[in-house]
Design a protein around this motif. Structure first.
Motif, PDB file in Angstrom:
ATOM      1  N   LEU A   1       7.561   0.275 -11.540  1.00  0.00           N
ATOM      2  CA  LEU A   1       6.315   0.667 -11.800  1.00  0.00           C
ATOM      3  C   LEU A   1       6.736   2.458 -12.034  1.00  0.00           C
ATOM      4  CD1 LEU A   1       3.194   0.648 -11.910  1.00  0.00           C
ATOM      5  CD2 LEU A   1       3.254   0.964  -9.153  1.00  0.00           C
ATOM      6  N   THR A   2       7.116   2.870 -11.598  1.00  0.00           N
ATOM      7  CA  THR A   2       7.608   4.158 -12.158  1.00  0.00           C
ATOM      8  C   THR A   2       8.704   4.836 -12.803  1.00  0.00           C
ATOM      9  OG1 THR A   2       8.803   4.456 -10.081  1.00  0.00           O
ATOM     10  CG2 THR A   2       6.720   4.959  -9.606  1.00  0.00           C
ATOM     11  N   VAL A   3       9.451   3.399 -13.334  1.00  0.00           N
ATOM     12  CA  VAL A   3      10.687   4.168 -14.316  1.00  0.00           C
ATOM     13  C   VAL A   3      10.849   5.006 -15.320  1.00  0.00           C
ATOM     14  CG1 VAL A   3      10.693   2.032 -15.682  1.00  0.00           C
ATOM     15  CG2 VAL A   3      12.872   2.913 -15.005  1.00  0.00           C
ATOM     16  N   ASN A   4       9.190   4.753 -16.150  1.00  0.00           N
ATOM     17  CA  ASN A   4       9.015   5.529 -17.370  1.00  0.00           C
ATOM     18  C   ASN A   4       8.237   7.124 -16.761  1.00  0.00           C
ATOM     19  OD1 ASN A   4       6.116   5.214 -15.547  1.00  0.00           O
ATOM     20  ND2 ASN A   4       5.379   4.502 -18.125  1.00  0.00           N
ATOM     21  N   GLY A   5       8.451   7.009 -15.705  1.00  0.00           N
ATOM     22  CA  GLY A   5       8.341   9.136 -14.693  1.00  0.00           C
ATOM     23  C   GLY A   5       5.792   8.322 -14.621  1.00  0.00           C
ATOM     24  N   ALA A   6       5.756   7.261 -14.218  1.00  0.00           N
ATOM     25  CA  ALA A   6       4.361   7.049 -13.979  1.00  0.00           C
ATOM     26  C   ALA A   6       4.434   7.759 -12.255  1.00  0.00           C
ATOM     27  CB  ALA A   6       3.587   5.680 -14.290  1.00  0.00           C
ATOM     28  N   SER A   7       3.494   7.789 -12.732  1.00  0.00           N
ATOM     29  CA  SER A   7       3.167   8.422 -10.776  1.00  0.00           C
ATOM     30  C   SER A   7       3.025   7.763  -9.702  1.00  0.00           C
ATOM     31  CB  SER A   7       2.668  10.370 -10.703  1.00  0.00           C
ATOM     32  OG  SER A   7       1.873  10.500 -11.237  1.00  0.00           O
ATOM     33  N   LEU A   8       2.920   7.704  -8.279  1.00  0.00           N
ATOM     34  CA  LEU A   8       2.377   7.113  -7.507  1.00  0.00           C
ATOM     35  C   LEU A   8       1.675   8.544  -6.663  1.00  0.00           C
ATOM     36  CD1 LEU A   8       5.390   5.273  -5.332  1.00  0.00           C
ATOM     37  CD2 LEU A   8       3.890   4.380  -6.850  1.00  0.00           C
ATOM     38  N   ARG A   9       0.279   8.049  -6.394  1.00  0.00           N
ATOM     39  CA  ARG A   9      -0.572   8.421  -5.369  1.00  0.00           C
ATOM     40  C   ARG A   9      -0.823   7.702  -4.334  1.00  0.00           C
ATOM     41  NH1 ARG A   9      -6.424   9.180  -9.087  1.00  0.00           N
ATOM     42  NH2 ARG A   9      -6.003   7.566  -9.714  1.00  0.00           N
ATOM     43  N   THR A  10      -1.466   8.545  -3.399  1.00  0.00           N
ATOM     44  CA  THR A  10      -2.075   7.722  -2.529  1.00  0.00           C
ATOM     45  C   THR A  10      -3.088   6.905  -2.388  1.00  0.00           C
ATOM     46  OG1 THR A  10      -1.183   9.956  -0.349  1.00  0.00           O
ATOM     47  CG2 THR A  10      -2.539   8.442   0.501  1.00  0.00           C
ATOM     48  N   GLY A  11      -2.727   5.253  -1.559  1.00  0.00           N
ATOM     49  CA  GLY A  11      -3.560   4.682  -1.533  1.00  0.00           C
ATOM     50  C   GLY A  11      -3.872   3.772  -2.325  1.00  0.00           C
TER      51      GLY A  11
ATOM     52  N   ASP B   1      14.319   4.110  -1.867  1.00  0.00           N
ATOM     53  CA  ASP B   1      13.439   5.594  -1.964  1.00  0.00           C
ATOM     54  C   ASP B   1      11.931   4.422  -1.018  1.00  0.00           C
ATOM     55  OD1 ASP B   1      14.844   7.296  -1.712  1.00  0.00           O
ATOM     56  OD2 ASP B   1      14.189   7.905  -3.849  1.00  0.00           O
ATOM     57  N   PHE B   2      11.989   2.667  -1.378  1.00  0.00           N
ATOM     58  CA  PHE B   2      11.215   2.095  -1.628  1.00  0.00           C
ATOM     59  C   PHE B   2      10.244   2.645   0.127  1.00  0.00           C
ATOM     60  CE2 PHE B   2       9.820  -2.042   0.528  1.00  0.00           C
ATOM     61  CZ  PHE B   2       8.154  -2.380  -0.212  1.00  0.00           C
ATOM     62  N   ARG B   3      10.732   2.640   1.171  1.00  0.00           N
ATOM     63  CA  ARG B   3       9.900   2.923   2.210  1.00  0.00           C
ATOM     64  C   ARG B   3       9.799   3.954   2.441  1.00  0.00           C
ATOM     65  NH1 ARG B   3      11.076  -1.312   6.216  1.00  0.00           N
ATOM     66  NH2 ARG B   3      12.075  -0.345   7.797  1.00  0.00           N
ATOM     67  N   GLU B   4       9.726   4.975   1.790  1.00  0.00           N
ATOM     68  CA  GLU B   4       9.599   6.473   2.239  1.00  0.00           C
ATOM     69  C   GLU B   4       8.660   6.462   1.330  1.00  0.00           C
ATOM     70  OE1 GLU B   4      11.116   8.737   3.934  1.00  0.00           O
ATOM     71  OE2 GLU B   4      12.593   7.460   3.897  1.00  0.00           O
ATOM     72  N   HIS B   5       7.809   5.550   0.649  1.00  0.00           N
ATOM     73  CA  HIS B   5       6.805   5.353  -0.572  1.00  0.00           C
ATOM     74  C   HIS B   5       5.645   4.280   0.063  1.00  0.00           C
ATOM     75  CE1 HIS B   5       7.757   8.836  -3.625  1.00  0.00           C
ATOM     76  NE2 HIS B   5       8.869   8.152  -3.149  1.00  0.00           N
ATOM     77  N   VAL B   6       6.243   3.741   0.174  1.00  0.00           N
ATOM     78  CA  VAL B   6       5.465   2.333   0.956  1.00  0.00           C
ATOM     79  C   VAL B   6       4.910   1.920   2.287  1.00  0.00           C
ATOM     80  CG1 VAL B   6       4.768  -0.330   1.141  1.00  0.00           C
ATOM     81  CG2 VAL B   6       5.779   0.932  -1.337  1.00  0.00           C
ATOM     82  N   PHE B   7       3.711   2.247   2.974  1.00  0.00           N
ATOM     83  CA  PHE B   7       3.116   2.530   3.794  1.00  0.00           C
ATOM     84  C   PHE B   7       3.539   1.057   4.365  1.00  0.00           C
ATOM     85  CE2 PHE B   7      -0.226   1.528   7.043  1.00  0.00           C
ATOM     86  CZ  PHE B   7       0.340   2.668   8.130  1.00  0.00           C
ATOM     87  N   GLY B   8       2.852  -0.022   3.754  1.00  0.00           N
ATOM     88  CA  GLY B   8       2.585  -1.150   4.652  1.00  0.00           C
ATOM     89  C   GLY B   8       2.272  -1.974   4.015  1.00  0.00           C
ATOM     90  N   VAL B   9       1.764  -3.376   4.390  1.00  0.00           N
ATOM     91  CA  VAL B   9       1.322  -4.679   3.588  1.00  0.00           C
ATOM     92  C   VAL B   9      -0.068  -5.486   3.609  1.00  0.00           C
ATOM     93  CG1 VAL B   9       1.732  -7.215   2.983  1.00  0.00           C
ATOM     94  CG2 VAL B   9       4.181  -5.674   3.915  1.00  0.00           C
ATOM     95  N   THR B  10      -0.854  -5.784   3.432  1.00  0.00           N
ATOM     96  CA  THR B  10      -1.581  -6.144   3.188  1.00  0.00           C
ATOM     97  C   THR B  10      -2.039  -8.008   2.477  1.00  0.00           C
ATOM     98  OG1 THR B  10      -4.684  -6.602   3.418  1.00  0.00           O
ATOM     99  CG2 THR B  10      -2.653  -4.877   0.529  1.00  0.00           C
ATOM    100  N   LEU B  11      -2.829  -8.938   3.257  1.00  0.00           N
ATOM    101  CA  LEU B  11      -3.103 -10.015   2.132  1.00  0.00           C
ATOM    102  C   LEU B  11      -3.826  -9.739   1.057  1.00  0.00           C
ATOM    103  CD1 LEU B  11      -2.682 -13.041   4.530  1.00  0.00           C
ATOM    104  CD2 LEU B  11      -1.203 -12.682   2.895  1.00  0.00           C
TER     105      LEU B  11
ATOM    106  N   VAL C   1       0.742  -0.874  -0.358  1.00  0.00           N
ATOM    107  CA  VAL C   1      -0.226   0.048   0.018  1.00  0.00           C
ATOM    108  C   VAL C   1       0.687   1.315  -0.255  1.00  0.00           C
ATOM    109  CG1 VAL C   1      -1.863   1.660   1.058  1.00  0.00           C
ATOM    110  CG2 VAL C   1      -1.822  -1.450   1.637  1.00  0.00           C
ATOM    111  N   VAL C   2       0.968   2.313  -1.092  1.00  0.00           N
ATOM    112  CA  VAL C   2       1.566   3.223  -1.424  1.00  0.00           C
ATOM    113  C   VAL C   2       0.752   4.531  -0.516  1.00  0.00           C
ATOM    114  CG1 VAL C   2       2.766   5.490  -2.450  1.00  0.00           C
ATOM    115  CG2 VAL C   2       1.978   2.751  -3.336  1.00  0.00           C
ATOM    116  N   GLY C   3       1.713   5.301   0.325  1.00  0.00           N
ATOM    117  CA  GLY C   3       1.502   6.244   1.393  1.00  0.00           C
ATOM    118  C   GLY C   3       1.834   7.534   0.621  1.00  0.00           C
ATOM    119  N   THR C   4       3.618   7.868   1.009  1.00  0.00           N
ATOM    120  CA  THR C   4       3.608   9.259   0.334  1.00  0.00           C
ATOM    121  C   THR C   4       3.259   8.910  -1.601  1.00  0.00           C
ATOM    122  OG1 THR C   4       4.798   9.096   1.741  1.00  0.00           O
ATOM    123  CG2 THR C   4       5.604  11.092  -0.135  1.00  0.00           C
ATOM    124  N   PRO C   5       2.776  10.338  -2.083  1.00  0.00           N
ATOM    125  CA  PRO C   5       2.713  10.113  -3.686  1.00  0.00           C
ATOM    126  C   PRO C   5       3.825  10.393  -4.503  1.00  0.00           C
ATOM    127  CG  PRO C   5       1.814  12.152  -2.810  1.00  0.00           C
ATOM    128  CD  PRO C   5       2.445  11.419  -1.594  1.00  0.00           C
TER     129      PRO C   5
END
Length: 400
Positions: free
Chosen positions: A317-327, A206-216, A191-195
């Motif tokens: 997932l982001t190497v082409n410049g695609a942005s992350l969003r919260t959630g 920078d993985f841990r700066e953006h990913v909040f946690g884990v879910t099944l 689950v992504v937190g920081t966009p």
């Protein structure tokens, strides 16, 4: 609390309501068999983060960033374990059995990967017995596809058998109707937190700066619909009808003791995926998953053997410049190991339906109406403890 999967070293986040206020959703932290009302506790203790903890969704906390995640986790642990705080905290603990759990965050985008070499190899052997099991690109990049965020549902939500086009081998044209080869896929979601900013890839470090946690995650799959539609663009209606997730999101910081090195790679990786470089922490996680069908254990897939890590998946997932969003939610793909009892889907377990499973309630190739599937998992914690991931359950309903 040392004998529970949900002790002070875990503290996963969820969203709940109570029977007296069914429309009032509140953030909670699971502690043993109780749920701490986070907003109420934050107000009682005068937390500087009370505003985000009073929100009716996990998204504001996700967006707050890692320093806040760590501060809140430290506060909650203090409230629940320090003698000076226990009496106050106890007033805001509710029995887990008395609350209704909800989807804990608003899903922005959903991506599903294909990161298990054992799963990909088995699928290749089933569908392409006379060709190479793995496609030429598989060991050079994490393969994935964009799914449907709007049909991500919380554990316990019934899954209606999907219908669509399928082409049985003996037919010359497709037919329409309910799927006859409904399957599950045991996966782990992140689950992504920081966009992130569009045009700026997220580096491995920078993985841990953006990913909040884990879910099944259970990625329900209609194999017959998928088989007819997937050429040339990949999964579509065979996957998009439902994806079940746990009501609990386990923070990455709770899994530090479960970090392991991934398997050795067979080819040199391009720099943006090279996790053997200096300064990159081990990206694998030792998660032990159990798959149950109608209460019977049918598989125990090990997540530690995944070829591609969550950090590599995020970087790709982001190497082409695609942005992350919260959630944003992205999933590992089916988790499978080298042994037959470690395969994470029925397609593999029954070898394409040719080797039925013998269960106490009858044989199974694919899911029947009324079947219930449950995924559970745990990971090693500090000092010999275990960290539980919230279970995922879903029951198949007939297509009316």
């Amino acid at each position: 609390m040392s004998d529970t999967l949900f002790g002070p070293d875990n503290l996963p986040y969820g969203l709940f309501s109570t029977p007296d206020r069914p429309g009032h959703r509140r953030l909670g932290v699971r502690y043993g068999d109780d749920v701490l009302d986070l907003g109420a506790a934050a107000d009682a203790f005068g937390s500087a983060h009370a505003e985000v903890l009073r929100a009716p969704s996990l998204n504001p906390l996700l967006a707050a960033g890692r320093p806040v995640w760590q501060a809140v986790r430290s506060q909650v642990r203090s409230w629940l374990t320090e003698e000076a705080h226990r009496e106050t905290a106890a007033r805001h603990l509710l029995p887990l059995s008395g609350v209704q759990l909800h989807l804990p965050f608003e899903v922005a985008d959903y991506v599903d990967f294909y990161a298990s070499e054992h799963h990909a190899t088995n699928v290749g052997r089933i569908f392409r017995p006379d060709s190479d099991a793995l496609t030429p690109n598989w060991k050079h990049l994490p393969i994935g596809y964009h799914g449907r965020a709007g049909t991500v549902v919380v554990s316990g939500t019934p899954v209606v058998r999907p219908q669509g086009q399928r082409k049985p081998p003996q037919e010359t044209a497709p037919v329409f109707g309910p799927s006859q080869r409904l399957d599950i896929e045991a996966e782990v979601g992140f689950v992504v937190g920081t966009p992130s900013q569009q045009g700026r890839p997220v580096a491995l470090a920078d993985f841990r700066e953006h990913v909040f946690g884990v879910t099944l995650v259970n990625d329900w799959s209609a194999r017959d619909i998928q088989a007819w539609e997937y050429v040339p663009l990949g999964p579509f209606l065979g996957k998009s009808f439902a994806t079940s997730v746990s009501p609990w999101i386990t923070p990455l910081d709770a899994l530090d003791a479960a970090r392991v090195a991934p398997p050795s790679r067979d080819f040199p990786l391009l720099p943006y995926l090279d996790d053997a470089a200096d300064g990159i922490e081990p990206g694998g996680y030792d998660l032990r998953i159990t798959v149950e069908l109608n209460g019977h254990v049918i598989a125990e897939p090990p997540f530690s053997g995944m070829y591609w890590t969550a950090a590599q998946q995020l970087a790709h997932l982001t190497v082409n410049g695609a942005s992350l969003r919260t959630g944003d939610l992205y999933a590992s793909g089916t988790v499978s190991g080298p042994e037959k009892g470690q395969r994470g889907c029925l397609l593999e377990l029954t070898w394409g339906g040719n080797e039925p499973l013998e269960l106490p309630d009858g044989k199974r190739t694919f899911l029947e109406d009324g079947d219930e599937v449950t995924l559970r998992a745990w990971a090693p914690g500090p000092d010999g403890t275990r960290i539980g991931l919230g279970e995922v359950t879903g029951r198949v309903l007939p297509n009316a």
